[in-house]
Design a protein around this motif. Structure first.
Motif, PDB file in Angstrom:
ATOM      1  N   THR A  42      -1.347   9.549   8.343  1.00  0.00           N
ATOM      2  CA  THR A  42      -0.202   8.663   8.126  1.00  0.00           C
ATOM      3  C   THR A  42      -0.626   7.201   8.201  1.00  0.00           C
ATOM      4  N   ALA A  43      -1.417   6.859   9.193  1.00  0.00           N
ATOM      5  CA  ALA A  43      -1.874   5.471   9.337  1.00  0.00           C
ATOM      6  C   ALA A  43      -2.737   5.053   8.151  1.00  0.00           C
ATOM      7  N   ALA A  44      -3.661   5.921   7.738  1.00  0.00           N
ATOM      8  CA  ALA A  44      -4.556   5.590   6.626  1.00  0.00           C
ATOM      9  C   ALA A  44      -3.789   5.437   5.315  1.00  0.00           C
ATOM     10  N   LEU A  45      -2.879   6.351   5.036  1.00  0.00           N
ATOM     11  CA  LEU A  45      -2.123   6.272   3.779  1.00  0.00           C
ATOM     12  C   LEU A  45      -1.169   5.076   3.768  1.00  0.00           C
ATOM     13  N   THR A  46      -0.616   4.748   4.921  1.00  0.00           N
ATOM     14  CA  THR A  46       0.240   3.569   5.000  1.00  0.00           C
ATOM     15  C   THR A  46      -0.569   2.307   4.728  1.00  0.00           C
ATOM     16  N   LYS A  47      -1.763   2.230   5.297  1.00  0.00           N
ATOM     17  CA  LYS A  47      -2.632   1.075   5.066  1.00  0.00           C
ATOM     18  C   LYS A  47      -3.030   0.979   3.595  1.00  0.00           C
ATOM     19  N   MET A  48      -3.366   2.111   2.992  1.00  0.00           N
ATOM     20  CA  MET A  48      -3.738   2.123   1.566  1.00  0.00           C
ATOM     21  C   MET A  48      -2.561   1.719   0.694  1.00  0.00           C
ATOM     22  N   ALA A  49      -1.367   2.186   1.025  1.00  0.00           N
ATOM     23  CA  ALA A  49      -0.180   1.841   0.245  1.00  0.00           C
ATOM     24  C   ALA A  49       0.108   0.346   0.331  1.00  0.00           C
ATOM     25  N   ARG A  50      -0.044  -0.223   1.504  1.00  0.00           N
ATOM     26  CA  ARG A  50       0.174  -1.668   1.655  1.00  0.00           C
ATOM     27  C   ARG A  50      -0.827  -2.466   0.833  1.00  0.00           C
ATOM     28  N   ALA A  51      -2.086  -2.008   0.819  1.00  0.00           N
ATOM     29  CA  ALA A  51      -3.098  -2.688   0.008  1.00  0.00           C
ATOM     30  C   ALA A  51      -2.745  -2.582  -1.482  1.00  0.00           C
ATOM     31  N   ASP A  52      -2.308  -1.409  -1.913  1.00  0.00           N
ATOM     32  CA  ASP A  52      -1.878  -1.230  -3.303  1.00  0.00           C
ATOM     33  C   ASP A  52      -0.728  -2.162  -3.647  1.00  0.00           C
ATOM     34  N   GLU A  53       0.200  -2.297  -2.717  1.00  0.00           N
ATOM     35  CA  GLU A  53       1.366  -3.140  -2.962  1.00  0.00           C
ATOM     36  C   GLU A  53       0.991  -4.613  -3.068  1.00  0.00           C
ATOM     37  N   LEU A  54       0.032  -5.052  -2.277  1.00  0.00           N
ATOM     38  CA  LEU A  54      -0.433  -6.440  -2.404  1.00  0.00           C
ATOM     39  C   LEU A  54      -1.017  -6.685  -3.795  1.00  0.00           C
ATOM     40  N   GLU A  55      -1.806  -5.740  -4.256  1.00  0.00           N
ATOM     41  CA  GLU A  55      -2.394  -5.856  -5.594  1.00  0.00           C
ATOM     42  C   GLU A  55      -1.301  -5.850  -6.668  1.00  0.00           C
ATOM     43  N   CYS A  56      -0.320  -4.990  -6.518  1.00  0.00           N
ATOM     44  CA  CYS A  56       0.775  -4.925  -7.500  1.00  0.00           C
ATOM     45  C   CYS A  56       1.614  -6.195  -7.493  1.00  0.00           C
TER      46      CYS A  56
END
Length: 79
Positions: A42-56
């Protein structure tokens, strides 16, 4: 920016599926190591999603910000 289909419900459907799988395995076979793995997942996927959102946000600008307001990250209407 895709906002149709499953993306109309959640911003990260693949990550949501992985979370569902990880927590589903824990529910099916509860254990302390399973709980730890689900929490790390959960922590890893949340961190990855936040990084994706910054890029988007950088790439799509205000259109993505508006999309974020109307669509949840992993679970429709909840999270």
């Amino acid at each position: 920016l895709v906002d149709r289909g499953v993306y109309a419900w959640v911003r990260h459907p693949m990550y949501a599926g992985m979370l569902l799988l990880g927590w589903g395995v824990l529910v099916a076979a509860p254990s302390w190591p399973g709980l730890a793995l689900a929490a790390v997942l959960t922590a890893a996927l949340t961190k990855m999603a936040r990084a994706d959102e910054l890029e988007c946000r950088y790439r799509f600008g205000e259109a993505y910000r508006a999309y974020q307001v109307t669509t949840k990250r992993f679970v429709p209407y909840v999270w």
